[in-house]
Design a protein around this motif. Structure first.
Motif, PDB file in Angstrom:
ATOM      1  N   VAL A 111       0.827  -1.204   0.000  1.00  0.00           N
ATOM      2  CA  VAL A 111       0.000   0.000   0.000  1.00  0.00           C
ATOM      3  C   VAL A 111       0.866   1.261   0.000  1.00  0.00           C
ATOM      4  CG1 VAL A 111      -0.194  -0.035   2.533  1.00  0.00           C
ATOM      5  CG2 VAL A 111      -1.882   1.236   1.178  1.00  0.00           C
ATOM      6  N   THR A 112       0.438   2.240  -0.766  1.00  0.00           N
ATOM      7  CA  THR A 112       1.020   3.585  -0.735  1.00  0.00           C
ATOM      8  C   THR A 112      -0.148   4.571  -0.640  1.00  0.00           C
ATOM      9  OG1 THR A 112       0.980   3.756  -3.150  1.00  0.00           O
ATOM     10  CG2 THR A 112       3.022   2.940  -2.129  1.00  0.00           C
ATOM     11  N   PHE A 113       0.180   5.841  -0.606  1.00  0.00           N
ATOM     12  CA  PHE A 113      -0.900   6.837  -0.558  1.00  0.00           C
ATOM     13  C   PHE A 113      -0.632   7.946  -1.561  1.00  0.00           C
ATOM     14  CE2 PHE A 113       2.183   8.474   2.481  1.00  0.00           C
ATOM     15  CZ  PHE A 113       2.204   9.838   2.238  1.00  0.00           C
ATOM     16  N   SER A 114      -1.679   8.638  -1.907  1.00  0.00           N
ATOM     17  CA  SER A 114      -1.599   9.771  -2.832  1.00  0.00           C
ATOM     18  C   SER A 114      -2.545  10.856  -2.356  1.00  0.00           C
ATOM     19  CB  SER A 114      -1.970   9.330  -4.249  1.00  0.00           C
ATOM     20  OG  SER A 114      -1.937  10.439  -5.136  1.00  0.00           O
ATOM     21  N   ILE A 115      -2.072  12.083  -2.379  1.00  0.00           N
ATOM     22  CA  ILE A 115      -2.897  13.222  -1.987  1.00  0.00           C
ATOM     23  C   ILE A 115      -2.792  14.277  -3.077  1.00  0.00           C
ATOM     24  CG2 ILE A 115      -3.261  15.053  -0.279  1.00  0.00           C
ATOM     25  CD1 ILE A 115      -2.001  13.229   1.804  1.00  0.00           C
ATOM     26  N   PRO A 116      -3.908  14.735  -3.626  1.00  0.00           N
ATOM     27  CA  PRO A 116      -3.841  15.753  -4.677  1.00  0.00           C
ATOM     28  C   PRO A 116      -3.254  17.057  -4.148  1.00  0.00           C
ATOM     29  CG  PRO A 116      -6.101  15.450  -3.937  1.00  0.00           C
ATOM     30  CD  PRO A 116      -5.304  14.358  -3.302  1.00  0.00           C
ATOM     31  N   ASN A 117      -2.596  17.776  -5.016  1.00  0.00           N
ATOM     32  CA  ASN A 117      -2.101  19.101  -4.683  1.00  0.00           C
ATOM     33  C   ASN A 117      -3.225  20.109  -4.909  1.00  0.00           C
ATOM     34  OD1 ASN A 117      -0.895  21.832  -5.470  1.00  0.00           O
ATOM     35  ND2 ASN A 117       0.904  20.771  -4.635  1.00  0.00           N
ATOM     36  N   ARG A 118      -3.494  20.900  -3.906  1.00  0.00           N
ATOM     37  CA  ARG A 118      -4.610  21.843  -3.965  1.00  0.00           C
ATOM     38  C   ARG A 118      -4.539  22.728  -5.202  1.00  0.00           C
ATOM     39  NH1 ARG A 118      -7.634  24.501   0.278  1.00  0.00           N
ATOM     40  NH2 ARG A 118      -6.309  23.481   1.841  1.00  0.00           N
ATOM     41  N   PHE A 119      -3.335  23.149  -5.581  1.00  0.00           N
ATOM     42  CA  PHE A 119      -3.180  24.123  -6.655  1.00  0.00           C
ATOM     43  C   PHE A 119      -3.096  23.462  -8.030  1.00  0.00           C
ATOM     44  CE2 PHE A 119      -1.259  25.645  -2.730  1.00  0.00           C
ATOM     45  CZ  PHE A 119      -2.020  26.781  -2.513  1.00  0.00           C
ATOM     46  N   GLU A 120      -2.555  22.242  -8.087  1.00  0.00           N
ATOM     47  CA  GLU A 120      -2.403  21.553  -9.363  1.00  0.00           C
ATOM     48  C   GLU A 120      -3.615  20.684  -9.700  1.00  0.00           C
ATOM     49  OE1 GLU A 120       0.619  18.352 -11.553  1.00  0.00           O
ATOM     50  OE2 GLU A 120       1.128  19.183  -9.571  1.00  0.00           O
ATOM     51  N   HIS A 121      -4.150  20.010  -8.688  1.00  0.00           N
ATOM     52  CA  HIS A 121      -5.218  19.042  -8.947  1.00  0.00           C
ATOM     53  C   HIS A 121      -6.578  19.464  -8.407  1.00  0.00           C
ATOM     54  CE1 HIS A 121      -1.395  16.601  -8.438  1.00  0.00           C
ATOM     55  NE2 HIS A 121      -1.708  16.391  -9.713  1.00  0.00           N
ATOM     56  N   GLY A 122      -6.599  20.381  -7.434  1.00  0.00           N
ATOM     57  CA  GLY A 122      -7.862  20.748  -6.809  1.00  0.00           C
ATOM     58  C   GLY A 122      -8.306  19.692  -5.818  1.00  0.00           C
ATOM     59  N   TYR A 123      -9.537  19.844  -5.336  1.00  0.00           N
ATOM     60  CA  TYR A 123     -10.053  18.920  -4.325  1.00  0.00           C
ATOM     61  C   TYR A 123     -10.613  17.649  -4.960  1.00  0.00           C
ATOM     62  CZ  TYR A 123     -13.416  16.863  -1.109  1.00  0.00           C
ATOM     63  OH  TYR A 123     -14.135  15.970  -0.352  1.00  0.00           O
ATOM     64  N   GLY A 124     -10.400  16.522  -4.297  1.00  0.00           N
ATOM     65  CA  GLY A 124     -11.074  15.271  -4.649  1.00  0.00           C
ATOM     66  C   GLY A 124     -10.455  14.526  -5.818  1.00  0.00           C
ATOM     67  N   PRO A 125     -11.208  13.579  -6.375  1.00  0.00           N
ATOM     68  CA  PRO A 125     -10.706  12.746  -7.476  1.00  0.00           C
ATOM     69  C   PRO A 125     -10.229  13.590  -8.664  1.00  0.00           C
ATOM     70  CG  PRO A 125     -12.747  11.851  -6.599  1.00  0.00           C
ATOM     71  CD  PRO A 125     -12.564  13.189  -5.962  1.00  0.00           C
ATOM     72  N   ASN A 126      -9.122  13.133  -9.277  1.00  0.00           N
ATOM     73  CA  ASN A 126      -8.537  13.875 -10.389  1.00  0.00           C
ATOM     74  C   ASN A 126      -8.074  12.888 -11.463  1.00  0.00           C
ATOM     75  OD1 ASN A 126      -5.778  15.008 -11.629  1.00  0.00           O
ATOM     76  ND2 ASN A 126      -7.135  16.748 -11.149  1.00  0.00           N
ATOM     77  N   LYS A 127      -8.555  13.073 -12.668  1.00  0.00           N
ATOM     78  CA  LYS A 127      -8.244  12.115 -13.744  1.00  0.00           C
ATOM     79  C   LYS A 127      -6.742  12.035 -14.022  1.00  0.00           C
ATOM     80  CE  LYS A 127     -12.630  12.655 -16.245  1.00  0.00           C
ATOM     81  NZ  LYS A 127     -13.251  13.083 -17.528  1.00  0.00           N
ATOM     82  N   LYS A 128      -6.097  13.192 -14.067  1.00  0.00           N
ATOM     83  CA  LYS A 128      -4.663  13.207 -14.359  1.00  0.00           C
ATOM     84  C   LYS A 128      -3.892  12.421 -13.310  1.00  0.00           C
ATOM     85  CE  LYS A 128      -0.835  16.501 -14.868  1.00  0.00           C
ATOM     86  NZ  LYS A 128      -0.446  17.941 -14.830  1.00  0.00           N
ATOM     87  N   LEU A 129      -4.260  12.594 -12.079  1.00  0.00           N
ATOM     88  CA  LEU A 129      -3.576  11.892 -10.989  1.00  0.00           C
ATOM     89  C   LEU A 129      -3.931  10.403 -10.999  1.00  0.00           C
ATOM     90  CD1 LEU A 129      -1.572  12.398  -8.778  1.00  0.00           C
ATOM     91  CD2 LEU A 129      -3.436  13.128  -7.276  1.00  0.00           C
ATOM     92  N   PHE A 130      -5.183  10.099 -11.327  1.00  0.00           N
ATOM     93  CA  PHE A 130      -5.587   8.687 -11.423  1.00  0.00           C
ATOM     94  C   PHE A 130      -4.782   7.969 -12.505  1.00  0.00           C
ATOM     95  CE2 PHE A 130     -10.185   8.842  -9.545  1.00  0.00           C
ATOM     96  CZ  PHE A 130      -9.642   9.095  -8.295  1.00  0.00           C
ATOM     97  N   LEU A 131      -4.582   8.630 -13.636  1.00  0.00           N
ATOM     98  CA  LEU A 131      -3.801   8.020 -14.717  1.00  0.00           C
ATOM     99  C   LEU A 131      -2.362   7.770 -14.265  1.00  0.00           C
ATOM    100  CD1 LEU A 131      -3.448   7.091 -17.649  1.00  0.00           C
ATOM    101  CD2 LEU A 131      -3.011   9.499 -18.263  1.00  0.00           C
ATOM    102  N   LYS A 132      -1.797   8.721 -13.572  1.00  0.00           N
ATOM    103  CA  LYS A 132      -0.423   8.571 -13.070  1.00  0.00           C
ATOM    104  C   LYS A 132      -0.333   7.370 -12.122  1.00  0.00           C
ATOM    105  CE  LYS A 132       3.150  11.213 -10.566  1.00  0.00           C
ATOM    106  NZ  LYS A 132       3.249  10.412  -9.354  1.00  0.00           N
ATOM    107  N   LEU A 133      -1.305   7.241 -11.239  1.00  0.00           N
ATOM    108  CA  LEU A 133      -1.294   6.125 -10.280  1.00  0.00           C
ATOM    109  C   LEU A 133      -1.451   4.784 -11.004  1.00  0.00           C
ATOM    110  CD1 LEU A 133      -3.535   7.708  -7.477  1.00  0.00           C
ATOM    111  CD2 LEU A 133      -1.052   7.389  -7.438  1.00  0.00           C
ATOM    112  N   TYR A 134      -2.291   4.769 -12.026  1.00  0.00           N
ATOM    113  CA  TYR A 134      -2.482   3.539 -12.811  1.00  0.00           C
ATOM    114  C   TYR A 134      -1.172   3.147 -13.500  1.00  0.00           C
ATOM    115  CZ  TYR A 134      -3.926   0.526 -16.652  1.00  0.00           C
ATOM    116  OH  TYR A 134      -4.017  -0.518 -17.546  1.00  0.00           O
ATOM    117  N   GLU A 135      -0.502   4.158 -14.072  1.00  0.00           N
ATOM    118  CA  GLU A 135       0.761   3.888 -14.766  1.00  0.00           C
ATOM    119  C   GLU A 135       1.852   3.415 -13.806  1.00  0.00           C
ATOM    120  OE1 GLU A 135       1.424   7.608 -16.670  1.00  0.00           O
ATOM    121  OE2 GLU A 135       0.237   7.106 -18.472  1.00  0.00           O
ATOM    122  N   GLU A 136       1.686   3.757 -12.538  1.00  0.00           N
ATOM    123  CA  GLU A 136       2.655   3.320 -11.532  1.00  0.00           C
ATOM    124  C   GLU A 136       2.290   1.951 -10.948  1.00  0.00           C
ATOM    125  OE1 GLU A 136       2.685   6.514  -8.749  1.00  0.00           O
ATOM    126  OE2 GLU A 136       3.975   7.805  -9.970  1.00  0.00           O
ATOM    127  N   GLY A 137       1.210   1.363 -11.459  1.00  0.00           N
ATOM    128  CA  GLY A 137       0.877  -0.006 -11.071  1.00  0.00           C
ATOM    129  C   GLY A 137      -0.258  -0.164 -10.096  1.00  0.00           C
TER     130      GLY A 137
END
Length: 779
Positions: A111-137
């Motif tokens: 298990v790892t964790f991910s927290i969006p950046n308020r200024f880059e991703h905004g609050y809550g679920p973020n597609k760009k960040l989800f894609l990055k996490l998927y690409e990381e496995g």
């Protein structure tokens, strides 16, 4: 009269219920009043409330989709799939991440964790960040403290092939995300007994279900997130915070020890206030200014040295955050002054370019506190053309409902009655401002725009002692749905009043009910010390604490507001220079009154253009306050003025050019000797020889002039060109028949009564006049 700074509403608990609780539960009256004012009145309920234990917690499997979520997680662990806990950047979010990742790690999960950046991703679920996490496995995403509004984003994650579990506590929209499991205490298809869990509370429930036992060692983290997120402290939340704080006080967790140390808080004395004002802001600071990862790292570390390093980093960020908030608040206040002057509108919508979007909510809170208006503070991003902001409201203005009326201008907004967040196009800011002002004018009355203090625990001094205050720990925690008591003490006087502090901007009082005393201190209200006169009856509201100094403990009231309905007498006698007393006199609704024209002429140059009203006949001024510059010729003049005006404040200066009180009246033996002296001479040159005569006799300087004038008025002598000659008299006349004698006698009595009487005697004289006026009105 002392006007309170805020509007008071006083809710008095039922005295019979209070006495019943005292008797049947065996608690002090102060505790009983707090509980009764909050509707906790059944003795059995009170016992359970005070002695709350683990039986308060509900079975986590009562949460909808819990079994499905556990199956997904256990399958992922068994298959060694990568799990990512996706959190939020505030204190609730980082504690949620810590709780769930710690539980998963204990079960051997990857298990790892991910927290969006308020200024880059905004609050809550973020597609760009989800894609990055998927690409990381990542194979399984578990949201904590967010996700319930991410319909499109969850669908995107699913399209990538990831499983999704949502754990959240925020408001549920019309459409639920198509996640594999949704754990939410208010799930529309669920029946969980308590729907007000914080995000960390939901994460803790999932952790409990996963581990098959309650992970009490994580309870202190649950307490932090629950307090910081301002959820109601009822039911499970109350137990989480109560038990969590108990554990925090003895915690060996490096993060707790480091945060207590860096915030100068005694760990053994931690309370919900320590969390709310010391620990929570430091955990929030990282996410407000950048990435929230350091906060999670701090909470998870087992290394004390590393914990202290991270705590210092968060402390530095928090100080930076405070400086940013102060700067933006100053800019916002200047905008308000420039836009509106002294007439502040019903609703404030303030926007600035480049303002830090992570702190605008705090700025909105400050504006609401200062102006007592619903406030929206927006950060303008010129490149994107978007303004993002936060709002805070006041009682009577449902922020979410009023924003909903402007949904066409708000592509993204959410919140509740008292707080909200939003984004909108820059060009729509003016429309939103105009609309909300119009809506607020329809909803908010003038009274509702006056700051409110809700008082629910009126006390007397004899109910307060150190033991009672220290035992209040049994009723903690205070917070949402079980608010901190607001105490009030009535009909007290101040036996001492002092300005304290280097700038004399604080005030310390010793309050008394005539038998017992209580110390009180008011920070930032030192100027109010000038308004408290001897003997005035005071009502004071605020918080009670135990003050310890040199090993001695005493109860102390922290003053929140103060008022008095009594009229007041301010003693300015003997203060010759107006510059000494003029700053203490209110400028509004105050009449400066003189009974003699000479007095008005004397004071005009030094009263800085203030109008002086000369009393003439029945002409009486209208004002709340009066300044009596001199004494009248007749006490009836003053009595009529006081009865007619019934002023809130009387400032008694009573200037007398030449006091006669201590000179006194010459005795009859002096008059007799002087008359015999004159009869022995044909003429006496009073101008040339009066001073020599007074020195010879040891009389006061003007005694000879005065006696000469009295004899002249009684026609015993005549005075021509400074010479006094005895006349043939017909019969005897009393000295008191002479106008000069009468006037001197009258002036001496007035000076004794008004100028030289002790303060309390003078106050009593005015009281009697006012009481006669009131009695006359009631007849």
């Amino acid at each position: 009269m002392i006007k309170s700074a805020k509007r008071w509403t006083v809710n008095r608990p039922n005295e019979e219920i209070v006495k019943q609780l005292e008797k049947e539960v065996g608690i002090p009256s102060l505790h009983a009043k707090i509980l009764a004012s909050r509707g906790i009145i059944d003795p059995t309920e009170v016992h359970s409330f005070i002695h709350m234990d683990e039986t308060t917690m509900h079975d986590p499997f009562l949460l909808y989709d819990m079994e499905k979520a556990i199956h997904l997680i256990e399958s992922a662990i068994a298959a060694n799939k990568k799990i990512v806990v996706y959190g939020d950047y505030d204190a609730d979010g980082v504690t949620s991440v810590t709780v769930l990742t710690t539980a998963l790690e204990s079960l051997g999960a990857d298990v790892t964790f991910s927290i969006p950046n308020r200024f880059e991703h905004g609050y809550g679920p973020n597609k760009k960040l989800f894609l990055k996490l998927y690409e990381e496995g990542a194979s399984l995403l578990i949201t904590v403290d967010n996700g319930i509004s991410g319909v499109e984003e969850v669908a995107y994650a699913k399209s990538l092939g990831m499983d999704m579990i949502i754990t959240d506590h925020h408001e549920i929209g019309a459409v639920l995300p198509d996640a594999d499991a949704i754990i939410h205490p208010r799930h529309p298809e669920g029946h969980y007994p308590f729907g007000e869990l914080a995000g960390v509370g939901v994460a803790f429930k999932l952790a409990t279900a996963l581990m098959g036992t309650v992970p009490y060692e994580l309870m202190e983290l649950v307490a932090i997130g629950t307090v910081a997120d301002l959820v109601p402290l009822r039911d499970e939340n109350r137990y989480f915070v109560k038990e969590g704080i108990r554990r925090m006080r003895n915690s060996k967790r490096p993060a707790i020890q480091a945060l207590a140390r860096i915030s100068s808080t005694e760990q053994a004395e931690l309370t919900e206030e320590s969390i709310g004002f010391m620990i929570g802001p430091r955990l929030n600071a990282a996410g407000r200014l950048g990435d929230a990862y350091p906060a999670v790292d701090l909470l998870k570390t087992d290394d004390s040295t590393h914990a202290m390093t991270l705590a210092k980093e968060l402390d530095t960020l928090n100080k930076e955050r405070q400086a940013i908030v102060t700067a933006i608040t100053s800019e916002a206040e200047k905008m308000i002054t420039d836009l509106y002057g002294e007439v502040v509108p019903h609703c404030l919508v303030i926007a600035g370019k480049g303002w830090n979007a992570g702190v605008v909510g705090i700025v909105a809170s400050r504006l609401t506190e200062k102006y007592y208006r619903p406030s929206i503070v927006l950060s303008i991003d010129s490149e994107s053309g978007i303004a993002k902001g936060s709002a805070r409201s006041i009682e009577g203005f449902d922020l979410y409902a009023e924003l909903s009326k402007n949904a066409q201008y708000l592509p993204h907004f959410g919140g509740h009655q008292m707080a909200a967040g939003m984004s909108l196009a820059i060009e729509d800011i003016g429309i939103l401002r105009d609309n909300l002002n119009g809506q607020a004018e329809q909803v908010l009355t003038a009274e509702m725009l006056s700051p409110l203090i809700e008082i629910d625990v009126p006390l007397s001094i004899d109910e307060i002692d150190v033991g009672v205050l220290e035992s209040l720990d049994s009723l903690r925690p205070f917070g949402m749905a079980f608010k901190k008591p607001m105490y009030m003490l009535e009909d007290l006087t101040a036996s001492s009043v002092r300005k304290i502090g280097a700038a004399k901007n604080h005030m310390k009082l010793e309050l008394t009910d005539g038998a017992q005393t209580l110390d009180a201190i008011g920070f930032g209200i030192g100027s109010l010390a000038d308004d408290i006169t001897p003997g005035v009856k005071l009502s004071i509201t605020g918080d009670l604490q135990v003050n310890e100094w040199n090993g001695n403990k005493k109860p102390q009231l922290l003053i929140r507001d103060i008022r008095s309905d009594d009229w007041q007498l301010f003693d300015l006698r003997g203060m010759r220079e107006p510059s000494r007393w003029l700053p203490t006199v209110p400028t509004d609704s105050t009449s400066f009154i003189a009974f003699n024209a000479q007095t008005a002429d004397y004071f005009r140059p030094s009263l800085q253009g203030i109008d002086i009203q000369l009393m003439k006949g029945d002409q009486l001024p209208k004002a709340d306050n009066i300044v009596l510059l001199d004494i009248p010729d007749e006490s009836s003049q003053l009595e009529e003025l006081v009865k007619s005006m019934q002023a809130d404040r009387i400032y008694a200066h009573f200037h007398v050019p030449e006091s006669k009180y201590f000179e006194g009246l010459p005795g009859r033996d002096q008059f007799g000797w002087y008359y015999s002296f004159l009869k022995k001479r044909e003429r006496f040159d009073v101008v040339s020889n009066a001073e020599q005569l007074t020195k010879h006799k040891g009389w006061k300087k003007d005694t000879v002039y005065f006696m000469s004038k009295v004899f002249s008025e009684l026609e015993f002598v005549k005075i021509e060109d400074g010479f006094v000659s005895v006349l043939e008299t017909v019969g005897k006349r009393d000295l008191s028949e002479a106008p000069s004698y009468k006037q001197r006698e009258r002036q001496m009595k007035l000076e004794e009564k008004l100028l030289y009487a002790p303060y309390m005697e003078l106050k009593q004289w005015f009281d009697e006049i006012l009481n006669r006026a009131i009695d006359g009105e009631e007849q």
